[in-house]
Enzyme design. Sequence first.
Site, mmCIF file in Angstrom:
data_model
loop_
_atom_site.group_PDB
_atom_site.id
_atom_site.type_symbol
_atom_site.label_atom_id
_atom_site.label_comp_id
_atom_site.label_asym_id
_atom_site.label_seq_id
_atom_site.Cartn_x
_atom_site.Cartn_y
_atom_site.Cartn_z
ATOM 1 N N ASP A 1 11.389 0.416 6.231
ATOM 2 C CA ASP A 1 11.296 1.379 7.310
ATOM 3 C C ASP A 1 12.109 0.857 8.586
ATOM 4 O O ASP A 1 12.926 1.582 9.122
ATOM 5 C CB ASP A 1 10.095 1.637 8.123
ATOM 6 C CG ASP A 1 9.081 2.707 7.149
ATOM 7 O OD1 ASP A 1 9.609 3.179 6.102
ATOM 8 O OD2 ASP A 1 8.152 2.588 7.543
ATOM 9 N N GLY B 1 0.752 -1.026 -0.119
ATOM 10 C CA GLY B 1 0.002 0.045 0.104
ATOM 11 C C GLY B 1 0.901 1.361 0.128
ATOM 12 O O GLY B 1 1.882 1.126 0.314
ATOM 13 N N GLY C 1 -1.322 2.490 6.408
ATOM 14 C CA GLY C 1 -1.656 1.921 7.573
ATOM 15 C C GLY C 1 -1.099 0.555 7.692
ATOM 16 O O GLY C 1 -1.465 -0.291 8.726
#
Length: 188
Positions: free
Chosen positions: A42, A15, A20
Amino acid sequence: MNDNREPGKIILLNGASSAGKSTLARSLQQKLYEPFLHWSFDHLRESNALPMARIRNGELDLTLMRPAVFDGFHRCLPALAKAGNNFIVDHIIEQEQWMVDLVQLLVPFDVFFVGVHCPLAELERRERHRGDRRIGDARTDFHGVHRFAEYDLDIDSTEPNEDNVARLITAWQSRSRPTAFQRMATRR
């Protein structure tokens, strides 16, 4: 090395930035019966596995590093699965070639592929609120991230997270073949 282990299972969340995915992945870790690792780009950035200080000060150019870094990120996924690790990957599949590579690398494994969707206005609101993302990335991702994919399940991240977790777990537990990755592999 123990090559007799059962391969791990993979839940791959795709996404846009700020959709989210990480929130969903952390919640899944708490609810899934079996242990699942959580893996994302990340984590590399936040742990300073990447030389972020040198990238931020301009000494190194991340755009020049990206091809090798993401190729390595993608290639480590089958190694984790082959070693018997269950894991959730949260990712932004930015390029069609990345999708092709991931299908080729992961089709031998049990991959449940989830599209995490969010309206553009909400993505941009989240991006501003977070403060740790480059403004505009969510918009760029929104227009491209789902173009190359076929999913086993689509999630709307504006729905309550608990509902999405329950829906995903139910769908994952009742998954069938051919999976989205298997279907995409036959078309390539």
